[in-house]
Scaffold this motif. Structure first.
Motif, short mmCIF file in Angstrom:
data_model
loop_
_atom_site.label_atom_id
_atom_site.label_comp_id
_atom_site.label_asym_id
_atom_site.label_seq_id
_atom_site.Cartn_x
_atom_site.Cartn_y
_atom_site.Cartn_z
N THR A 124 -20.77 -21.29 8.53
CA THR A 124 -19.89 -21.98 7.59
C THR A 124 -19.73 -23.45 7.95
O THR A 124 -19.72 -24.32 7.08
N GLU A 125 -19.64 -23.74 9.24
CA GLU A 125 -19.45 -25.11 9.69
C GLU A 125 -20.60 -26.02 9.27
O GLU A 125 -20.40 -27.20 8.98
N LEU A 126 -21.81 -25.49 9.27
CA LEU A 126 -22.95 -26.28 8.82
C LEU A 126 -22.87 -26.57 7.33
O LEU A 126 -23.22 -27.67 6.88
N LYS A 127 -22.44 -25.59 6.56
CA LYS A 127 -22.27 -25.83 5.13
C LYS A 127 -21.27 -26.97 4.92
O LYS A 127 -21.50 -27.88 4.12
N ARG A 128 -20.18 -26.90 5.64
CA ARG A 128 -19.12 -27.90 5.51
C ARG A 128 -19.53 -29.26 6.07
O ARG A 128 -19.43 -30.28 5.39
N ASP A 129 -20.03 -29.29 7.31
CA ASP A 129 -20.25 -30.55 8.00
C ASP A 129 -21.59 -31.21 7.68
O ASP A 129 -21.65 -32.43 7.55
N LEU A 130 -22.63 -30.45 7.55
CA LEU A 130 -23.96 -31.01 7.30
C LEU A 130 -24.23 -31.18 5.81
O LEU A 130 -24.70 -32.23 5.37
N LEU A 131 -23.91 -30.15 5.03
CA LEU A 131 -24.20 -30.19 3.60
C LEU A 131 -23.06 -30.76 2.77
O LEU A 131 -23.20 -30.99 1.58
N LYS A 132 -21.91 -30.96 3.42
CA LYS A 132 -20.73 -31.56 2.77
C LYS A 132 -20.13 -30.67 1.68
O LYS A 132 -19.59 -31.15 0.68
N VAL A 133 -20.21 -29.34 1.89
CA VAL A 133 -19.51 -28.42 0.99
C VAL A 133 -18.01 -28.59 1.25
O VAL A 133 -17.57 -28.65 2.40
N ASP A 134 -17.25 -28.68 0.19
CA ASP A 134 -15.83 -28.96 0.26
C ASP A 134 -15.08 -27.92 1.10
O ASP A 134 -15.14 -26.72 0.81
N ALA A 135 -14.39 -28.40 2.14
CA ALA A 135 -13.66 -27.51 3.05
C ALA A 135 -12.55 -26.75 2.33
O ALA A 135 -12.29 -25.58 2.65
N ASN A 136 -11.88 -27.39 1.38
CA ASN A 136 -10.82 -26.70 0.63
C ASN A 136 -11.38 -25.57 -0.22
O ASN A 136 -10.76 -24.52 -0.36
N LEU A 137 -12.54 -25.80 -0.80
CA LEU A 137 -13.22 -24.76 -1.57
C LEU A 137 -13.52 -23.55 -0.68
O LEU A 137 -13.25 -22.41 -1.05
N ILE A 138 -14.06 -23.82 0.51
CA ILE A 138 -14.38 -22.74 1.45
C ILE A 138 -13.11 -22.01 1.86
O ILE A 138 -13.08 -20.77 1.90
N ALA A 139 -12.05 -22.75 2.14
CA ALA A 139 -10.79 -22.12 2.56
C ALA A 139 -10.22 -21.25 1.45
O ALA A 139 -9.67 -20.17 1.72
N MET A 140 -10.38 -21.69 0.21
CA MET A 140 -9.80 -20.95 -0.91
C MET A 140 -10.65 -19.76 -1.34
O MET A 140 -10.11 -18.69 -1.64
N HIS A 141 -11.99 -19.92 -1.36
CA HIS A 141 -12.85 -18.89 -1.93
C HIS A 141 -13.85 -18.28 -0.96
O HIS A 141 -14.53 -17.32 -1.32
N GLY A 142 -14.00 -18.85 0.22
CA GLY A 142 -15.04 -18.41 1.14
C GLY A 142 -16.36 -19.05 0.75
O GLY A 142 -16.44 -19.86 -0.18
N VAL A 143 -17.42 -18.68 1.46
CA VAL A 143 -18.73 -19.31 1.22
C VAL A 143 -19.59 -18.57 0.21
O VAL A 143 -20.65 -19.06 -0.19
N ILE A 144 -19.16 -17.41 -0.23
CA ILE A 144 -19.91 -16.65 -1.24
C ILE A 144 -19.28 -16.99 -2.60
O ILE A 144 -18.44 -16.26 -3.12
#
Length: 176
Positions: free
Chosen positions: A65-85
């Motif tokens: 998940t951290e790579l999605k957030r930090d490297l690919l710049k996937v929104d951290a709030n989106l991940i926190a709210m919905h997860g990575v799937i």
């Protein structure tokens, strides 16, 4: 609404990839990939056809998940709210793939593909095994596709995701 998986035709993955490489070459375009559950399967498929080096820029396997957030710049709030799937995570992964593979601002990477989902054996983020989202990004538009519900074991789900992601890209390339 969950989209059921229906095998497209008797054509092979190699047929789909050959079409993609041909279409990208004809348009003088490039592609990059960000993968999670497919763990490099999309990249391996793209590079299985001769001539891929002229259009394939590279990619990243962002299993964590951290790579999605930090490297690919996937929104951290989106991940926190919905997860990575999630469909928006797949879309943002595709955008991130384009961005990290662009080394020359004069010639940015044209297309990005993102894959995220649950290959099993267990649920993830409350999502069932076989749930998959695919993102595709171009300079002008992005697509968030899914959820797909691919049946089978872990390998079958991953293989179905690779084929579907590349088939979707080919369909979009044909339309453009």
């Amino acid at each position: 609404m969950m989209t059921s998986y229906t095998k497209r035709t008797s054509e092979t993955l190699r047929d789909v990839v050959f079409d993609i490489i041909t279409l990208l070459k004809q348009a003088n375009q490039t592609v990059a990939v960000a993968e999670s559950l497919t763990a490099g399967g999309v990249m391996a498929a793209l590079t299985s056809v001769g001539g891929a080096s002229s259009v394939f820029r590279g990619g990243v396997v962002s299993y964590a998940t951290e790579l999605k957030r930090d490297l690919l710049k996937v929104d951290a709030n989106l991940i926190a709210m919905h997860g990575v799937i999630h469909e928006e995570v797949a879309r943002q992964m595709a955008v991130g793939a384009r961005n990290i593979a662009t080394t020359d601002v004069e010639k940015p990477t044209t297309w990005g593909i993102g894959t995220t989902g649950v290959a099993g054996p267990d649920l993830q983020d409350g999502k069932a095994v076989g749930t998959v989202f695919i993102g595709i990004a171009s300079p002008d538009k992005t697509w968030a596709l899914g959820p797909f519900n691919f049946p089978g074991d872990r390998d079958q789900i991953r293989q179905a995701t690779v084929l579907e992601a590349l088939s979707q890209l080919r369909d979009i390339l044909r339309e453009n």
